[in-house]
Motif scaffolding. Sequence first.
Motif, PDB file in Angstrom:
ATOM      1  N   TYR A  72     127.967  45.242  29.586  1.00 19.56           N
ATOM      2  CA  TYR A  72     126.557  45.452  28.166  1.00 19.56           C
ATOM      3  C   TYR A  72     125.364  45.370  28.780  1.00 19.56           C
ATOM      4  O   TYR A  72     124.043  45.435  27.320  1.00 19.56           O
ATOM      5  N   SER A 148     133.966  43.513  23.800  1.00 16.13           N
ATOM      6  CA  SER A 148     134.635  44.827  23.751  1.00 16.13           C
ATOM      7  C   SER A 148     136.155  45.048  22.962  1.00 16.13           C
ATOM      8  O   SER A 148     136.447  43.879  23.684  1.00 16.13           O
ATOM      9  N   ASP A 149     136.893  45.673  23.101  1.00 17.27           N
ATOM     10  CA  ASP A 149     137.824  46.438  22.745  1.00 17.27           C
ATOM     11  C   ASP A 149     138.770  46.003  24.062  1.00 17.27           C
ATOM     12  O   ASP A 149     139.713  45.657  23.742  1.00 17.27           O
ATOM     13  N   GLY A 150     138.123  46.283  25.172  1.00 18.83           N
ATOM     14  CA  GLY A 150     138.668  45.532  26.226  1.00 18.83           C
ATOM     15  C   GLY A 150     139.552  44.320  25.870  1.00 18.83           C
ATOM     16  O   GLY A 150     140.429  43.827  26.337  1.00 18.83           O
ATOM     17  N   MET A 181     137.508  52.834  24.876  1.00 21.95           N
ATOM     18  CA  MET A 181     137.656  53.010  26.409  1.00 21.95           C
ATOM     19  C   MET A 181     137.495  51.537  27.787  1.00 21.95           C
ATOM     20  O   MET A 181     136.946  50.502  26.672  1.00 21.95           O
ATOM     21  N   GLN A 182     138.108  51.806  27.945  1.00 23.20           N
ATOM     22  CA  GLN A 182     138.128  50.539  29.152  1.00 23.20           C
ATOM     23  C   GLN A 182     138.262  51.077  31.006  1.00 23.20           C
ATOM     24  O   GLN A 182     138.204  52.411  30.919  1.00 23.20           O
TER      25      GLN A 182
HETATM   26 MG   LIG Z   1     136.004  49.458  25.544  1.00 21.04          MG
END
Ligand SMILES: [Mg+2]
Lengths: 278, 337
Positions: A72, A148-150, A181-182
């Motif tokens: 990012y 991040s969600d990953g 998203m990943q």
């Molecule tokens: Mg993500």
Amino acid sequence: MAELPNKSLADRAYHIRRNAVLMGEVQGQGYIAQALDIADVLAVAYFHAMTYRPEDPEWEGRDRFLLSNGHYAIALYAALIEAGILPENELETYGSDDSRLPMSGMAQYTPGMEMSGGSLGIGLSIAVGKCLGLKRKGSSSRVYTLFSDGELDEGSVWEAILSAAHHKLDNLIAIVDINNMQADGPSTQMMGFEPLKEKLEAFGWFTQRIDGNDLDAVVAAFDAAKAHPGPQPRMIIADTLMGKGVPFLETRDKSHFIRVDAHEWQLALQALDAGRSA
Amino acid sequence: MKPKFSPPAPGKPRLTTSAMIASIAADGQATKPAPFGHALVEIASTRPDIVGMTADLGKYTDLHIFAKAYPDRFYQMGMAEQLLFGAAGGLASEGFTPFATTYAVFASRRAYDFIHQTIAEEDRDVKIVAALPGLTSGYGPSHQAAEDLALFRAMPNMVVVDPCDALDTEQATAAIAAHKGPVYMRLLRGNVPMVLDEYAYSFELGKAKLLRDGRDVLVISSGILTMRALEAAKALAKDKVSLGVLHCPTIKPLDVETIRREAAKSGRLVVVAENHTEIGGLGEAVARDLMLNGIHPAFRHIALPDEFLGAGALPTLHDRYGISTEAIVATIKGWLG
Ligand SMILES: [Mg+2]
Ligand SMILES: Cc1ncc(C[n+]2csc(CCOP(=O)(O)OP(=O)(O)O)c2C)c(N)n1
């Protein structure tokens, strides 16, 4: 920036998005959709919540900002430019040889970049150490950490989540970007992590879940995270929309690393302008 | 100290990129798409024990091709590399043969202890297939696995393979599937150059192969440095320098008989060339074996320096660190004087 001292947060977010699109155009590809989804969070972090000195990014009294999701970087560079920590004309060098703005955020390269990312799932561990260190020094600075969600898939993240609660790190404010998203596809199909708020609360964190693209909600969440009286670390779960602010990217087939056609960058800037005056 | 910014020079600079994924194919070079993925699909048709696993990098390791062909034999483990290899060890202990993929940096650095304990120490039949080996990403140290060979060489039981091109990758995939026991294979993914089809060559696990003979210099190489060495040999031939190339795609166990035999031929400069840090890879392995066996040719080493490598475009970095064809030609010419 200096010429517009009273810019609204919406204006800040607009400029962050614009800077990110301009950097994307330099390379023709990149983590653009993420930059657009997280711009509102960064606007609030840098122009409402955090204390820092643009002219002295290593000032001891600053709040620390850790970018755990180093890819990012394009988003953080966009915010650092808007904050006056990086000069605006530097964005033309994004991702190029000898640039201070490599595609992956690294501490050795960029003023205002507090950690070397790229290997995901590490930022929260550093944050634990920084929070312990700041407390040890008697500092009232906070550590903000974006991830991040990953990264929720990595065991190391949960080690740090346990540790931060164990050490009562009330000077830690973590923000997790739930953009679903990943690299291989939607996060929910990679490894389920819901119900996330309940999990984090059970792990001892003061946890809020918000629409990360609603500026008022983001401001309220950062305010509450700072004001919370308990001896807990603070988590902001930000649900975001990839491509936010550029309708044709919001609805495009989502992907982790996008290529954008040469003529579309101008359209993207126009879309941002249209959204600004709306 | 962080670097200072100097504004870009006027005029439009050459577009360079520190993107994570970079092509290793030269412009116009013949390539083959996803050789590992397609080879694995074929092998798996007669091997129901084979399963595929990845840590959120199926698309980036060509395993998505296997996942599409055998959706019920594919496990998406999420971005959790320690889990990936622990679970691969577990599946192997139940009689399956996992091909587990991620990037080389995460297999070697993040998951090393899990691989050591659950795969190598228990001698499990797991194939670790790792993309972006050595310096094949311009993304910076986080994605540059300069030390992967050293780490996996140092692990008992582990077989270590470093293929050169698409042909090598396909054949090595079949060979490691046939081999019983843990393997670490460096993966070339995407559109992979096809080079070795011009030579009388086939991959054999544990064997080094002489691709071309030479009077003046013998290059012992693995991986993409074999491709570079072959290009360097063509370039140097124009200067009447005769350069032989001994391709050594199995780093462990090393084909010491062939290496000793070729290195002992007198009058040649022996150069080990590898896409790896100068520490602990093919170069040190070869040097040690030759020393122990009383073979003392003039010896040189082309490898990455012992430092954190930069971010930038891959061709820029290969030039900077001396592993582009041009850099290799210049280096060898310098040594020959
Ligand atoms: Mg993500
Ligand atoms: C430890 C680690 N494993 C794998 C990767 C490769 N990788 C880079 S980004 C990414 C996806 C991670 O998910 P997320 O950050 O949520 O992706 P995004 O929202 O940006 O699409 C992966 C697997 C990595 N950088 N670090």
